[in-house]
Design an enzyme around this catalytic site. Structure first.
Site, mmCIF file in Angstrom:
data_model
loop_
_atom_site.group_PDB
_atom_site.id
_atom_site.type_symbol
_atom_site.label_atom_id
_atom_site.label_comp_id
_atom_site.label_asym_id
_atom_site.label_seq_id
_atom_site.Cartn_x
_atom_site.Cartn_y
_atom_site.Cartn_z
ATOM 1 N N GLY A 63 1.412 2.073 4.566
ATOM 2 C CA GLY A 63 1.420 3.312 3.804
ATOM 3 C C GLY A 63 2.396 3.330 2.646
ATOM 4 N N GLY A 121 0.025 -2.560 4.640
ATOM 5 C CA GLY A 121 -0.742 -1.718 5.552
ATOM 6 C C GLY A 121 0.083 -0.633 6.202
ATOM 7 N N ASP A 152 -2.812 9.038 5.350
ATOM 8 C CA ASP A 152 -1.532 8.431 4.997
ATOM 9 C C ASP A 152 -0.586 9.443 4.369
ATOM 10 O OD1 ASP A 152 -2.865 6.184 5.830
ATOM 11 O OD2 ASP A 152 -2.345 4.962 4.091
ATOM 12 N N PRO A 186 7.150 -2.291 2.612
ATOM 13 C CA PRO A 186 6.648 -3.333 1.714
ATOM 14 C C PRO A 186 5.276 -2.977 1.147
ATOM 15 C CG PRO A 186 7.410 -4.262 3.800
ATOM 16 C CD PRO A 186 7.355 -2.786 3.989
ATOM 17 N N ALA A 187 5.078 -3.224 -0.139
ATOM 18 C CA ALA A 187 3.788 -2.966 -0.771
ATOM 19 C C ALA A 187 2.731 -3.898 -0.193
ATOM 20 C CB ALA A 187 3.902 -3.170 -2.277
#
Length: 308
Positions: free
Chosen positions: A98, A96, A143, A92-93
């Site tokens: 990445g 947290g 990330d 999911p955008a």
């Protein structure tokens, strides 16, 4: 012509924000992936079904949020010919986990395949990091390294990547708030606090580095028992940096009350997610957190970017 690649999301176990200032960090790839598919097209088109985004060249230049990463990667690593870009996100955008790194690494992998370029993982991670730097203004290579290599990663202060080995199966629970975090904004807020209180923030970053190094040493010794306590201390330092919220703190404390050995913010904060380390208690912790928040039991992923 068609090409596709996927890359995993990640959970930072130790060291977020401090890693932007040259400190080490530990993160793990999880079995939530972003897949990018490229196809020849008569016009530029970007489709991200999970976000309700469907853009065509007639709509002008897309901008904002995750679209900025797509456009910058295309500017740097594509020849400008029209493409259809489809993005399928299990990450999911703003969570947290990445999402921007997974998208960027997968897009670069798909572009390399589309253009017949051969690239090793070091090169892929470096180019993806450049995209994140250009979009965010400040970003660590953590990330993009995790999304490229997969597995459990220790990023050293000299920016070398070391793959670690640890049995984290059935021990990680992730829970997300109903508010997305904005990485660029949170990185900027920490930088502003650093500029106002350089001596205090320097000590906080040094303490975070000590926690991360200690965690890495225990992992190398195959002694995972102290990781929970170290995560709890790391969360306190993230709170001191100013990136926690009442909702994130509530989630952390509820995870601990439900049996987690440790819990902390993962990622930039300001919203997004927490990670709980729950050896032997993952089920009860996930059940407790799932009553209020979006919760999943994350599985470790040893695979990084994959060409499909």
């Amino acid at each position: 012509m068609r090409s596709a690649a996927s890359a995993p999301g990640k959970v930072i176990l130790f060291g977020e924000h401090a890693v932007v200032y040259g400190k080490p960090a530990v993160a793990v790839a999880i079995n939530r992936r972003t897949t990018v598919t490229l196809e020849d097209s008569g016009e530029m088109r970007i489709d991200i079904p999970s976000l309700g985004i469907s853009f065509t060249g007639e709509s002008g230049t897309p901008a904002g949020g995750i679209l900025d990463y797509i456009m910058r990667a295309l500017e740097l690593y594509h020849d400008g010919s029209p493409l259809r870009v489809r993005v399928d996100m299990e990450v999911p955008a703003g969570s947290g986990l990445g999402s921007s790194a997974a998208l960027t690494v997968a897009l670069i992998g798909a572009l390399d395949a589309y253009h017949g370029r051969e690239a090793g993982p070091d090169d892929t991670a470096s180019r993806a990091h450049r995209v994140e730097l250009d979009v965010q203004g400040a970003a660590s290579p953590l990330d993009t390294a995790v999304s490229t290599y997969g597995g459990l990663i220790y990023l050293a202060p000299d920016r070398t990547v070391r793959r670690l080995s640890a049995d984290l199966r059935d021990s990680l629970v992730i829970s997300s708030t109903h508010r997305s975090g904005n990485t660029a904004e949170m990185v900027a807020s920490v930088r502003e606090r650093y500029e106002r209180l350089p001596e205090v923030m320097s000590m906080i970053m040094d303490a975070t580095e000590m926690i991360t190094r200690t965690a890495c040493r225990f992992i190398l010794e195959n002694n995972l028992e102290p990781l929970g306590e170290l995560m709890n201390i790391n969360h306190g330092l993230l709170d001191a940096m100013g990136v926690s919220t009442p909702e994130l703190s509530m989630m952390v404390h509820e995870a601990r009350a439900a049996g987690a050995a440790g819990a902390k913010i993962t990622g930039a904060g300001g919203g997004g997610s927490i990670v709980a380390f729950c050896p032997g208690t993952a089920g009860s912790v996930a059940e407790a957190l799932g009553r209020k928040w979006n919760t999943l039991r994350a599985e470790f992923s040893s695979e990084g970017v994959l060409h499909l």
